[in-house]
Structures are given as structure tokens and as C-alpha cells.
Write an enzyme that holds these catalytic residues in place. Structure first.
Site, PDB file in Angstrom:
ATOM      1  N   GLU A  76      33.628  32.808  36.938  1.00  0.00           N
ATOM      2  CA  GLU A  76      34.550  32.037  36.104  1.00  0.00           C
ATOM      3  C   GLU A  76      35.684  31.423  36.934  1.00  0.00           C
ATOM      4  O   GLU A  76      36.034  30.272  36.763  1.00  0.00           O
ATOM      5  CB  GLU A  76      35.137  32.976  35.028  1.00  0.00           C
ATOM      6  CG  GLU A  76      36.140  32.342  34.065  1.00  0.00           C
ATOM      7  CD  GLU A  76      35.473  31.474  33.003  1.00  0.00           C
ATOM      8  OE1 GLU A  76      34.227  31.512  32.898  1.00  0.00           O
ATOM      9  OE2 GLU A  76      36.200  30.748  32.302  1.00  0.00           O
ATOM     10  N   ASP A  77      36.240  32.198  37.833  1.00  0.00           N
ATOM     11  CA  ASP A  77      37.509  31.804  38.468  1.00  0.00           C
ATOM     12  C   ASP A  77      37.433  31.428  39.941  1.00  0.00           C
ATOM     13  O   ASP A  77      38.431  31.027  40.528  1.00  0.00           O
ATOM     14  CB  ASP A  77      38.530  32.953  38.346  1.00  0.00           C
ATOM     15  CG  ASP A  77      38.927  33.194  36.899  1.00  0.00           C
ATOM     16  OD1 ASP A  77      38.693  32.301  36.070  1.00  0.00           O
ATOM     17  OD2 ASP A  77      39.453  34.280  36.608  1.00  0.00           O
TER      18      ASP A  77
END
Ligand code: MN
Length: 482
Positions: A76-77
């Protein structure tokens, strides 16, 4: 900050013979991937990964889940991909991380309770693997514990989401410790005044309550003198949110809350539980109607315990729970304890594991068959059984559950008969599609309608839901006579 050794020690405490090197590698990978990121608290991002993994270790999950907990935000990051994780670790870990990442993208937007139920089902069935949900719950727990660093508006939105979505899921999976923590933190954010009032009331009576509980414990210990096994007494704290719900149910104010002493006794065997209960009832008068035998009749989420309420010394009311150690663990860890119990302790042959997993599903299903209304929990198990269902959004972010392979026409009829009857086109994720387009889980679908439009008999060839089929037939067969 917790260091890696604490994680390794926790893992060794229940898997002494397993090589924990993979955990160290996952730790290093997460550390590098999140290197430049900070949390809102200005702590290194890695702390969040560690805390998530720590909760999973407390649940005694398997090695891959722990690693996925450390890695849960890297896709996700950071630049890391599913492929990277397969190469660096293994497919199971990569899939778990991917599952958590997908859940991240569903933004819960509707506090309406009817919608909340659909969201819960969607979350459960989107996860494909129940461990994804456990990782997500551990992630949410740490986010809630550090939520004070966010602005008020986000705090309230996230608290609502946690209370309506994640706490009930934790409850359904029988994970009471996590559930209560999530509820109390959310409740404090959403209604701080009442939260603090209840807390104050509990504090005022704390020392007196302790004394009463001590007295009761020593009386019962004396009565159970001849008992040979180990007995553990705990004076269990009541959770603020559960007190609040009791207030609502009984229509009481904070001042009117009775001070209830809550005592828990953990015994070795099931028969001891009943012996202890007998002794409690012989010594103190039970409050009529208060006894419930959740050992003989477990709750839907596998909770087991004996509950009774008695008039104790000085006419104080005592709520007493009696259970075995195994029941107690299951109560704290929920489905995770069951998992462990079935999967972990057997020799690590692949066949054995598979067999255990299958028997777990079979067992749960037999047990479900005996229930009058197993619908909800059964829905959550569809995850395991791969009974396929997809969830489609309206442009206003409502969710509809449909059979796999459903088309925009099925979706239109799921919204409203008239929407189906007047449908002439559809947009999926903002692109025009044909009416026989196959919808995929998580798609947003918008139906274009025209007044006076009518269903086409060709639709019958591709619709997947019984509802759409019967509605179309009804219009095609013309107005009913008489
Ligand atoms: Mn996270």
C-alpha cells in the site's frame, strides 16, 4: 520501541522448534521499505508494523501471518509489489499482504446499520482467508491506540467505522479482548462525556469493590478447599462500552448504574466447572433467571462459560463466570485459538495440516446445522468454502451482494424493479459497458435508465440472479389479466 527480540521471544514461546529467521527477514524488509516514513505521532512507521505483528503473536498465529503482519503496509505505502514479496518470501505471505491491501481500499462511508451489515459481509468474503481479517483487526487495533494524533474529524469517522464494522467482526470471530478494546477506544471518541462519567463512577467505588471481591474470593476458596485442581480467580474489569449498552437496555442514567462485582473462576475440567457452580449456588442465593449454561449451549461464536449472578455478602450482587482454561483462551483469542488448536500442535506434515483444516470446516458446519439462524456466521464462512458472491457499489457507495458472474442487469434489479425495467445502459467504474458485462467484486456500477424503456428478452440469456430473471419474465408476459 519494541525490538525484534521481543517478537522472536514471543514466537519461540509457542513455536519453540520452528526457525524464526523469516520473521527477522520480514522485519528488515519492512524497516527498509518504510525507512523514510513517519506516523502522525512522528514515530518511525516501523513501530506500527511491529505492534501489528505483536498482536498477532499474542494470538499465536502461524509464521506466515506474523511476517505478513510486519509487511502488511508495504504494498500500500511503498514501492514493493506482490511479485517482490513472492520472490523475497513466499506466495502465502504475498497473498496475505495483498488481501489486507485490498481491504484498505474499501472505504466505509455509511454509518447506517443496514449498510453496516452488508459491509461486514463484504469485508469477510473479500478476505478469502480468515487470517487476512485477523491481520486487519491487529492493524486497526494499533491505529485506534494511536488515534489521538489525528484531527477530530478523522478520529470520529474512524471511530464510527471501528464501532460499526470491525468490533462486530471481532465479536463474530469470538475475539473479545480485541473487540472490547476497539469498542472502548471508539466510544471515548464518539461520546467522551458519558465515557468519562462511567469511568469516574467506576473509579469512585474501586477500592470498596476490590475489598468485596477479595472477601468473596476467600469464602469460595475455603468452600472449594477439597478441590484438587488449579483454580484461578480473576476480578474482571467491566468494559465501559458494555456498561453503556446495559444502561441503554435498562434505560438507566450513569448515577443509576448498580455497582456489579464481576468474578471469574478458571478451572481444569468441564466437570469441575459444574462442581464450582454447585458450590456457589449452595452458598449464595442466585438471582432468579440469571443462570446461563453456555458450556452445554455455546454461543454462535463458540463462546463457552457458565454465567450466574448471586446475592453475596452484605447483599451485594456478584456476577460469576466459570470456565476452563481452554474456553478462556478461546474467549480471548477467538477463532485464532481454534485455528492454533487444530493446526499448530499436530506434527507438521502437510497432510495433517490439511486434514485438520478440513475437519475444522466440517466441524463448524455440523455445528452450524444445529442452529436455528446460522445465516450470518455462515456468510462469514463462505470465505473458507469459496461459495462465490460479489459485492458491487452504487455511485452513492451503497453495497449490493450478487452472485458471481452477475451483470449490470442483475445489479439494476437488485436496486429496484423499476431501475431494471428501465435500464438501457451501464457504466462500470465510470466506463460505459455492455449490459451483459461481467461485474467483478468491488466494482462501482451506475445504471442508465430511460422512461418508457422495457426489458429485452435477450437479457434472459445472460442474467445470473433469480430475481432479475423472474422480474424480466413478468414484464415480458404482459400485463396480468383480471
Ligand atoms: Mn497498517
Amino acid at each position: 520501541m519494541i525490538d525484534i527480540n521481543i517478537l522472536l521471544d514471543l514466537f519461540k514461546s509457542y513455536e519453540p522448534d520452528k526457525d524464526a529467521n523469516l520473521i527477522e527477514r520480514a522485519y528488515d524488509y519492512a524497516k527498509n521499505a518504510h525507512e523514510s516514513q513517519l506516523r502522525k505521532s512522528e514515530e518511525p512507521y516501523l513501530i506500527h508494523c511491529i505492534e501489528t505483528a505483536k498482536t498477532l503473536l499474542e494470538l499465536k498465529l502461524d509464521l506466515n501471518s506474523i511476517c505478513a503482519g510486519l509487511l502488511h503496509d508495504v504494498v500500500e505505502d511503498t514501492k514493493a509489489t506482490h511479485k517482490d514479496l513472492v520472490k523475497e518470501f513466499n506466495r502465502d505471505i504475498a497473498n496475505l499482504v495483498e488481501g489486507v491491501t485490498k481491504l484498505e481500499r474499501f472505504k466505509f462511508s455509511d454509518p447506517d446499520l443496514y449498510q453496516a451489515e452488508n459491509w461486514r459481509k463484504m469485508l469477510l468474503s473479500s478476505a478469502k482467508d480468515i487470517r487476512v481479517i485477523l491481520i486487519k483487526l491487529a492493524d486497526r487495533l494499533h491505529n485506534m491506540r494511536t488515534i489521538n494524533y489525528l484531527p477530530l474529524e478523522s478520529r470520529q469517522r474512524i471511530a464510527k467505522e471501528t464501532l460499526n464494522l470491525y468490533a462486530p467482526i471481532a465479536d463474530r470471530l469470538g475475539m473479545f479482548t480485541i473487540k472490547s478494546d476497539l469498542e472502548d477506544i471508539s466510544f471515548q471518541i464518539l461520546d467522551e462525556e458519558i465515557y468519562l462519567a462511567i469511568l469516574k463512577k467506576l473509579d469512585e467505588n474501586a477500592s470498596q469493590r476490590d475489598e468485596c471481591l477479595q472477601t468473596m474470593e476467600s469464602i469460595l476458596r475455603q468452600k472449594l478447599d477439597k478441590y484438587e485442581g488449579t483454580l484461578t480467580f480473576t476480578h474482571r474489569p467491566k468494559h465501559i462500552y458494555s456498561i453503556y449498552q446495559k444502561m441503554l437496555r435498562q434505560n438507566k442514567t450513569v448515577e443509576e448504574i448498580e455497582d456489579v462485582m464481576a468474578l471469574r473462576i478458571i478451572a481444569d475440567t468441564i466437570s469441575s466447572c459444574y462442581v464450582i457452580l454447585g458450590e456457589v449456588h449452595a452458598s449464595f442465593k442466585p438471582v432468579p433467571g440469571s443462570f446461563t449454561d453456555y458450556i452445554a449451549q455455546p454461543k454462535i461464536n463458540m463462546y463457552q462459560s457458565l454465567h450466574t449472578t448471586v446475592y453475596g455478602p452484605e447483599d451485594n450482587i456478584y456476577e460469576i463466570q466459570v470456565r476452563t482454561d481452554e474456553m478462556h483462551k478461546r474467549c480471548e483469542y477467538g477463532i485464532a485459538a481454534h485455528w492454533k488448536y487444530k493446526m499448530g500442535t499436530s506434527p507438521s506434515h502437510k497432510d495433517k495440516e490439511l486434514e485438520a483444516k478440513l475437519s475444522w470446516i466440517a466441524e463448524t458446519l455440523t455445528w452450524l446445522k444445529d442452529l436455528k439462524n446460522p445465516g450470518e456466521f455462515l456468510d462469514s464462512l463462505k470465505t473458507e468454502l469459496r461459495v462465490h458472491q460479489i459485492f458491487i457499489f452504487t455511485p452513492r457507495r451503497e453495497v449490493k451482494a450478487l452472485a458471481e458472474g452477475a451483470t449490470p442487469i442483475d445489479f439494476a434489479y437488485a436496486i429496484h424493479t423499476e431501475v431494471g425495467n428501465r435500464a438501457i445502459g451501464a457504466k462500470v467504474n465510470n466506463k460505459m459497458v455492455k449490459l451483459n458485462f461481467e461485474l467483478k467484486n468491488g466494482d462501482t456500477c451506475e445504471i442508465v435508465t430511460r422512461k418508457n424503456a422495457k426489458p429485452n428478452k435477450d437479457w434472459l440469456a445472460f442474467v445470473k440472479t433469480a430475481r432479475a430473471r423472474s422480474k424480466i419474465r413478468r414484464v415480458l408476459s404482459g400485463p396480468r389479466k383480471g
